[in-house]
Design an enzyme around this catalytic site. Structure first.
Site, PDB file in Angstrom:
ATOM      1  N   ASP A 115      55.437  42.602  33.313  1.00 57.20           N
ATOM      2  CA  ASP A 115      54.282  41.698  33.296  1.00 57.20           C
ATOM      3  C   ASP A 115      54.103  41.089  34.686  1.00 57.20           C
ATOM      4  OD1 ASP A 115      52.655  39.853  30.996  1.00 57.20           O
ATOM      5  OD2 ASP A 115      53.050  38.867  32.933  1.00 57.20           O
TER       6      ASP A 115
ATOM      7  N   ASN B 269      42.958  35.665  39.337  1.00 62.68           N
ATOM      8  CA  ASN B 269      41.587  35.583  38.821  1.00 62.68           C
ATOM      9  C   ASN B 269      40.952  34.248  39.181  1.00 62.68           C
ATOM     10  OD1 ASN B 269      41.219  38.052  37.527  1.00 62.68           O
ATOM     11  ND2 ASN B 269      42.191  37.368  35.650  1.00 62.68           N
TER      12      ASN B 269
ATOM     13  N   HIS C 242      37.425  37.631  39.187  1.00 62.31           N
ATOM     14  CA  HIS C 242      37.834  38.684  38.247  1.00 62.31           C
ATOM     15  C   HIS C 242      37.831  40.072  38.892  1.00 62.31           C
ATOM     16  CE1 HIS C 242      38.045  40.564  34.210  1.00 62.31           C
ATOM     17  NE2 HIS C 242      38.572  39.382  33.875  1.00 62.31           N
TER      18      HIS C 242
ATOM     19  N   ASP D 265      40.800  42.696  38.912  1.00 60.24           N
ATOM     20  CA  ASP D 265      40.716  44.099  38.467  1.00 60.24           C
ATOM     21  C   ASP D 265      41.294  45.045  39.524  1.00 60.24           C
ATOM     22  OD1 ASP D 265      39.557  43.366  36.127  1.00 60.24           O
ATOM     23  OD2 ASP D 265      37.569  44.186  36.552  1.00 60.24           O
TER      24      ASP D 265
ATOM     25  N   GLU E  64      47.692  42.381  31.647  1.00 57.42           N
ATOM     26  CA  GLU E  64      48.453  42.578  32.895  1.00 57.42           C
ATOM     27  C   GLU E  64      49.896  42.890  32.526  1.00 57.42           C
ATOM     28  OE1 GLU E  64      49.553  39.664  31.265  1.00 57.42           O
ATOM     29  OE2 GLU E  64      50.173  38.801  33.194  1.00 57.42           O
TER      30      GLU E  64
HETATM   31  P1  GH3 Z   1      52.962  34.700  33.595  1.00 52.93           P
HETATM   32  O1  GH3 Z   1      53.660  34.737  34.900  1.00 52.93           O
HETATM   33  O2  GH3 Z   1      53.602  33.757  32.654  1.00 52.93           O
HETATM   34  O3  GH3 Z   1      52.809  36.044  33.017  1.00 52.93           O
HETATM   35  O4  GH3 Z   1      51.517  34.107  33.888  1.00 52.93           O
HETATM   36  P2  GH3 Z   1      50.150  34.871  33.887  1.00 52.93           P
HETATM   37  O5  GH3 Z   1      49.144  34.015  34.537  1.00 52.93           O
HETATM   38  O6  GH3 Z   1      50.320  36.220  34.490  1.00 52.93           O
HETATM   39  O7  GH3 Z   1      49.899  35.094  32.351  1.00 52.93           O
HETATM   40  P3  GH3 Z   1      48.742  34.651  31.383  1.00 52.93           P
HETATM   41  O8  GH3 Z   1      49.012  35.342  30.102  1.00 52.93           O
HETATM   42  O9  GH3 Z   1      48.612  33.163  31.363  1.00 52.93           O
HETATM   43  O10 GH3 Z   1      47.427  35.222  32.031  1.00 52.93           O
HETATM   44  C1  GH3 Z   1      47.122  36.580  32.085  1.00 52.93           C
HETATM   45  C2  GH3 Z   1      45.776  36.714  32.709  1.00 52.93           C
HETATM   46  O11 GH3 Z   1      45.424  38.101  32.851  1.00 52.93           O
HETATM   47  C3  GH3 Z   1      44.699  36.092  31.888  1.00 52.93           C
HETATM   48  C4  GH3 Z   1      43.615  37.166  31.788  1.00 52.93           C
HETATM   49  O12 GH3 Z   1      42.346  36.667  32.057  1.00 52.93           O
HETATM   50  C5  GH3 Z   1      44.021  38.167  32.839  1.00 52.93           C
HETATM   51  N1  GH3 Z   1      43.566  39.503  32.513  1.00 52.93           N
HETATM   52  C6  GH3 Z   1      43.862  40.241  31.419  1.00 52.93           C
HETATM   53  N2  GH3 Z   1      43.242  41.445  31.467  1.00 52.93           N
HETATM   54  C7  GH3 Z   1      42.527  41.463  32.627  1.00 52.93           C
HETATM   55  C8  GH3 Z   1      41.666  42.417  33.237  1.00 52.93           C
HETATM   56  O13 GH3 Z   1      41.432  43.526  32.747  1.00 52.93           O
HETATM   57  N3  GH3 Z   1      41.108  42.094  34.430  1.00 52.93           N
HETATM   58  C9  GH3 Z   1      41.350  40.882  35.021  1.00 52.93           C
HETATM   59  N4  GH3 Z   1      40.766  40.618  36.179  1.00 52.93           N
HETATM   60  N5  GH3 Z   1      42.134  39.963  34.448  1.00 52.93           N
HETATM   61  C10 GH3 Z   1      42.726  40.228  33.281  1.00 52.93           C
HETATM   62 MG    MG Z   2      51.586  37.608  33.488  1.00 55.07          MG
HETATM   63 MG    MG Z   3      50.980  38.798  29.991  1.00 50.35          MG
END
Ligand code: GH3
Ligand code: MG
Ligand code: MG
Length: 302
Positions: free
Chosen positions: A181, A189, A194, A198, A224
């Site tokens: 992860d 983001n 965004h 991506d 992610e």
């Molecule tokens: P942690 O270190 O605890 O994993 O923190 P984090 O910020 O990585 O985790 P969190 O689950 O809070 O946030 C994940 C983010 O990933 C939120 C979401 O908007 C973003 N995300 C998920 N899928 C996509 C995508 O396809 N594109 C983009 N740009 N962002 C994405």
């Molecule tokens: Mg994360």
């Molecule tokens: Mg995650």
């Protein structure tokens, strides 16, 4: 078309070959049903069309057609059109041959304009078959590939994992599973938008893909979050492999336009053992990942 003729009468064979070659087809010949079936066993996918005489020594066209149809699966890829030729054209003959697998039936002497028209009709159907096959391949790829990163998607990853778990159980081989992860990805983001998020996901995926060991499978199983299936790999070796994947991301900044982003990832690893189901396995890897996050991120936990 590449056409295979099965005909025992030399003069009929020569005449057919002459007319088909004139129409621009590539023609090969065999002299009975036995040779026809054997040729197809050796080179099934080489042929676009079979022209088969009904009455031949050793093995009749009807018997050969039945055997050829038994060679194929029900995949559209496997269908080869078969046109029968015969001096006799009773209703029963036609019925039997079509039931044996023929697609059409022509009565000798062959009217060559009619044969040319029948070939055109078969070519049209074969064309449609080819389009269907390539469309199916595209759909298959779409349904198993993640659109953004072009990695296997969750569904494809789970299918691979199921296969590998079955192999590990059957052959008593080691198998490990990891979840990776990206750390604090939300900040990317929030800070850069965004689109940059991506692009980071694409670049992280490309780096993971290029660090992939032979036999390992990686898929995008969440936003992610990536799943790793490490076959023939003990927990200890899996931790080493995961550390290499981790360093592949943290070792050099990711360049997105004018931004130079230093990213880290956390990984949780677990080893497969016989009575674990797939959900439990991923849950255990997730638990280890959670621990890696809690201990400060940018690490692998088993
Ligand atoms: P942690 O270190 O605890 O994993 O923190 P984090 O910020 O990585 O985790 P969190 O689950 O809070 O946030 C994940 C983010 O990933 C939120 C979401 O908007 C973003 N995300 C998920 N899928 C996509 C995508 O396809 N594109 C983009 N740009 N962002 C994405
Ligand atoms: Mg994360
Ligand atoms: Mg995650």
């Amino acid at each position: 078309m590449k056409i295979l003729i099965a005909e025992d009468t030399l003069s009929d064979r020569m005449l057919l070959r002459f007319h088909l070659a004139k129409l621009g087809h590539q023609v090969s010949e065999v002299q009975n049903g036995e040779e026809l079936v054997n040729t197809l066993k050796d080179s099934y996918y080489d042929w676009d069309l079979l022209i088969v005489d009904l009455n031949m020594p050793i093995k009749s066209g009807e018997e050969a057609a039945r055997e050829i149809r038994a060679l194929q699966t029900d995949s559209p890829e496997d269908w080869i059109p078969i046109i029968f030729l015969s001096g006799s054209g009773t209703d029963e003959d036609i019925q039997r041959c079509i039931e044996a697998g023929a697609d059409d039936y022509l009565i000798k002497p062959i009217q060559h304009k009619v044969l040319a028209a029948k070939l055109l009709a078969m070519a049209r159907i074969a064309n449609m078959r080819n389009r269907l096959v390539s469309m199916n391949k595209r759909l298959e790829a779409l349904s198993t590939t993640d659109y953004l990163t072009e990695l296997p998607n969750r569904r494809a990853f789970e299918i691979s994992l199921t296969d590998e778990m079955a192999k590990a159980a059957r052959y008593e081989q080691a198998l490990s599973v990891a979840v990776l992860d990206i750390d604090h990805f939300k900040r990317i983001n929030d800070e850069y938008g965004h689109d940059v998020g991506d692009e980071v996901l694409r670049q992280v995926s490309a780096r993971l893909k290029s660090s992939l060991r032979k036999g390992d499978v990686i898929g995008r199983i969440g936003g992610e979050e990536f799943g790793l299936c490490l076959s023939h790999t003990s927990a200890e070796d899996a931790v080493n492999a995961c550390e290499r994947y981790r360093k592949a991301i943290s070792g050099a900044p990711i360049i997105c336009g004018e931004h130079k982003l230093n990213l880290t990832v956390s990984l949780g690893v677990t080893a497969y053992c016989d009575n674990l189901g797939q959900l439990e396995l991923i849950k255990l890897a997730d638990k280890a990942l959670y621990e890696a996050k809690a201990k400060g991120r940018n690490r692998t936990i088993y």
